[in-house]
Enzyme design. Structure first.
Site, mmCIF file in Angstrom:
data_model
loop_
_atom_site.group_PDB
_atom_site.id
_atom_site.type_symbol
_atom_site.label_atom_id
_atom_site.label_comp_id
_atom_site.label_asym_id
_atom_site.label_seq_id
_atom_site.Cartn_x
_atom_site.Cartn_y
_atom_site.Cartn_z
ATOM 1 N N TYR A 170 0.903 -1.303 0.107
ATOM 2 C CA TYR A 170 0.149 0.035 0.042
ATOM 3 C C TYR A 170 0.887 1.266 -0.002
ATOM 4 O O TYR A 170 1.681 1.592 0.930
ATOM 5 C CB TYR A 170 -0.768 -0.003 1.270
ATOM 6 C CG TYR A 170 -1.945 1.079 1.589
ATOM 7 C CD1 TYR A 170 -2.240 1.884 0.618
ATOM 8 C CD2 TYR A 170 -2.548 1.237 2.798
ATOM 9 C CE1 TYR A 170 -3.060 3.020 0.832
ATOM 10 C CE2 TYR A 170 -3.051 1.917 3.092
ATOM 11 C CZ TYR A 170 -3.573 3.186 2.199
ATOM 12 O OH TYR A 170 -4.274 4.198 2.671
ATOM 13 N N HIS A 173 -2.814 7.674 -0.290
ATOM 14 C CA HIS A 173 -3.389 8.157 0.629
ATOM 15 C C HIS A 173 -2.369 9.250 1.478
ATOM 16 O O HIS A 173 -2.896 9.616 2.459
ATOM 17 C CB HIS A 173 -4.289 7.402 1.526
ATOM 18 C CG HIS A 173 -5.335 6.888 0.867
ATOM 19 N ND1 HIS A 173 -5.907 5.632 0.658
ATOM 20 C CD2 HIS A 173 -6.292 7.277 -0.148
ATOM 21 C CE1 HIS A 173 -6.766 5.422 -0.012
ATOM 22 N NE2 HIS A 173 -7.203 6.609 -0.481
#
Ligand code: ADP
Ligand code: SF4
Length: 684
Positions: A170, A173
């Site tokens: 990930y 964001h």
């Protein structure tokens, strides 16, 4: 396929490394306020998405180690083997419906605060952490980097043991160490992990390789990557380093899950980005660079848009967080040709707010969201009526419409009476304000449903009196009569009405919503409610050419909108619209020329000239009819006050309350019982 072939392409299976998704509907990771604190609720909520036809259902971000502790936020956790049973509940719930389960492993770097674990905060460099908390991250040294890689690998192995089919790295964001290393803005390292893009991408490459080596024979390895940080040359840009990263790592992950960063851009509200599919211009290059399947998001509600994105070679999967929250059965409705029944996301971010509030997720459009386990609510099913008697719903706002729709689904003979000429109440009226057009979907979805039903009679221009209600002979009455904004200034700052000079006109939000606008000249909005509406009205009036002074008792404009990730945009919009902003002041009194304000900290006085005041302070419940009906003893079997008339709140609260009342009526679903809780000790 019972639907039509137009959408057949959306139901083609797609291979992702060693696993195959049964169709193209992909629920990307999303936060939900359940997580490690409420694993049964999380499993039931994810399982519902799988039942609704999503081929891939993901967790939210899942902390791999106590040094990535996001407490108090209930994200997901896979710190050690003791987390596996909770996670297995979710994978089993997802597999039960033939879907794949994906896990988004994360180390949050300096974004973690480690409030619970008290572990040292690790960062790409020495830096202050996020939010107003004075604790710093230390730069990861070589031993830290080795340890982190080991944690990620071990978490991937645990994820496989818990039954996951897709394991994520990930880098999006603005919240994860893998993205922080990539970022030229943050990464000032002089070792082999800093400097050139190749060096900054080294850690991500190593993690992808090690995840593949650990679990890649049976699990797909996905990468969530923000191709653009939407800050121009100050950050990653899609057509510069964003593209270079995809080129560099093209075939390394089995799947690219691409978006824009930070979260407030990825999950932008419809108020600031009305266009569904707004991320496409940023991510459309990705499939030209990699042969791996690509998933993207951006409020992809419309089946025709979905088909076009696949046909145009922009994505392989239709990614969704919010559309899957608003309608967990979206894929199934498309498959079976029930397009008109889709509950479209309105882009309000009430769902997002729950993560920050650390409470179970809720949704304006889908009142069953987050209630699957604790109340046993199913978005598409409701207990039929034992005895389909006649019921009367008074008021056609969000509470009345939802209540009437669910009562009708249960089989009751429903009469809905609305005083005004159009149904929709505050949802319809607010949707006419600047930026809120998508909120009309709350009304449209319910009206479309109600109008199909033979057991529903809808009346407009029908303001019922107590005598009218008695005359209907209907014994079960739901009152969704709403609430009106106060004109006297009482609110958070003043427990009693303010000293208001009748020479200065006072308006309320209801006036503006009904088209009664202040005369030209400065209007002072006094926002003491601190929700979204004061800021929306300021922008609405300012863009229409009114001079606006915005006075708030808070330290910023519309503080509630921090929860919906909008606050910074709200304040910017007001500044750009020329609104004069006065924070930290309360309105005390008015004269014919203007208003007297007090500083909330020092009490210092300030006079400001204006031509009118618009009070956004507090609402008065409209319960007159309810009180009158209560005096008519014996005439009614049940009188149920719902929505804003019961307790003014968000549109989401009104919808939920109308839904609950309809479900619990006549002891339908769980009538009157509270909800199941997940207790720390013992079974919930
Ligand atoms: P909620 O958010 O609880 O649904 P709203 O304010 O949006 O509340 O809606 C309340 C609706 O009830 C309004 O549209 C209002 O016109 C209507 N209403 C209020 N009193 C009566 C009444 N006596 N008869 C019929 N409709 C009413
Ligand atoms: Fe969409 Fe609002 Fe529901 Fe979130 S809460 S899914 S933004 S309708």
């Amino acid at each position: 396929m019972p639907g039509n072939d137009r959408y057949a392409i959306l139901f083609e299976p797609v291979q992702i490394g060693p696993v195959t998704a049964k169709n193209r509907f992909y629920q990307v990771p999303h936060c939900n306020g359940l997580g490690h604190l409420r694993p049964r609720a999380e499993a039931a909520m994810r399982g519902m998405k799988a039942a609704g036809g999503w081929a891939v259902v993901s967790t939210q971000e899942t902390e791999i180690h106590p040094s990535s502790d996001l407490s108090p936020y209930p994200e997901q956790r896979i710190w050690d083997a003791s987390d596996i049973p909770a996670l297995r509940r979710m994978t089993e719930a997802v597999h039960e419906h033939g879907a794949l389960a994906a896990i988004q492993l994360v180390h949050n770097g300096h974004h973690a605060r480690n409030h619970l674990s008290r572990a040292p905060i690790l960062g790409v460099r020495d830096m202050i952490g996020v939010a107003s908390y004075p604790r710093q991250a230390r730069a990861m040294d070589k031993a830290d980097i080795r340890a982190f890689r080991g944690w990620h690998r071990a978490a991937a192995l645990r994820a496989r043991e818990a039954g996951f089919d897709i394991v994520y790295a990930y880098a999006a964001h603005n919240m994860t160490i893998l993205q922080h290393f990539l970022s030229a803005r943050m990464n000032d390292r002089t070792d082999e992990y800093g400097g050139s893009l190749e060096n900054r991408a080294r850690l991500l490459r190593e993690v992808l390789e090690e995840t593949r080596e650990a679990v890649g024979d049976t699990c797909a390895v996905a990468l969530r990557f923000a191709v653009d940080e939407m800050m121009g040359a100050d950050g990653m840009q899609a057509h510069e380093e964003g593209r270079a990263v995809v080129e560099m790592l093209a075939g390394l992950p089995d799947l690219w899950d691409v978006n824009v960063s930070g979260w407030e851009n990825d999950s932008v509200t419809s108020r600031f980005e009305p266009q569904d599919g707004y991320q496409i211009p940023y991510i459309e290059f990705v499939k030209q660079v990699t042969t791996r399947p690509v998933v993207a998001t951006g409020r992809l509600n419309s089946p025709d848009l979905m088909v076009s994105l696949v046909r145009r070679g922009i994505v392989d999967f239709i990614g969704a967080a919010r559309p899957s929250i608003a309608d967990p059965f979206l894929p199934e409705k498309i498959r079976t040709g029930r397009i008109d029944e889709i509950r479209e996301c309105i882009g309000c971010n009430v769902c997002v707010s729950c993560d920050s509030l650390t409470v179970p997720i809720r949704c304006t459009q889908n009142p069953t969201m987050g209630e699957e386990w604790r109340r046993g609510w199913h978005p598409e099913r409701i207990a039929p009526a034992d005895e389909p008697r006649a019921v009367l719903v008074i008021g056609g706002g969000p509470a009345g419409l939802e209540c009437a729709m669910q009562l009708a689904r249960r089989g009751y003979e429903v009469t809905l009476a609305e005083a005004e000429s159009e149904l929709g109440g505050r949802a319809l009226k607010e949707s006419r304000l600047h930026g809120l057009a998508a909120w009309r979907r709350v009304v449209d979805h319910r009206l479309f449903d109600l109008r199909q039903r033979a057991n529903v009679r809808l009346f407009t221009d029908s303001r019922l009196t107590a005598a009218d209600v008695a005359e209907t002979g209907i014994a079960d009455v739901f009152l969704a009569t709403g609430a009106a904004w106060r004109r006297d200034g009482r609110g958070r700052s003043a427990m009693t009405p303010l000293d208001l000079d009748p020479a200065l006109p006072v308006f309320t939000p209801d006036d503006v919503l009904d088209g009664r606008l202040p005369a030209p000249g400065p209007v002072m909005i006094f926002d003491d409610e601190l929700g979204y509406l004061g800021g929306v009205l300021a922008e609405h009036l300012a863009v229409a050419g009114q001079r606006v002074i915005f006075v708030t008792s808070a330290a910023m404009v519309s503080p509630y909108t921090e929860l919906t990730l909008e606050q910074s945009r709200v304040q910017r919009a007001l500044i750009e619209a020329g609104v004069e902003i006065v924070t930290g002041h309360r309105l005390v009194s008015t004269s014919g020329q203007g208003a007297l304000l007090h500083c909330v900290h020092s009490g210092r006085e300030r006079h400001m000239a204006c031509g009118a005041v618009l009070m956004v302070t507090e609402r008065l419940r409209d319960v007159t009819l309810h009180e009158e009906l209560q005096t008519m003893a014996g005439r009614f079997r049940t009188l149920t006050l719902i929505g804003d008339a019961a307790a003014p709140g968000l549109i989401a609260d009104a919808v939920w309350d109308g839904h609950r009342a309809a479900r619990e009526f006549d002891a339908g679903d769980g009538g009157g019982s509270f909800f199941r809780r997940e207790l720390v000790l013992g079974e919930g």
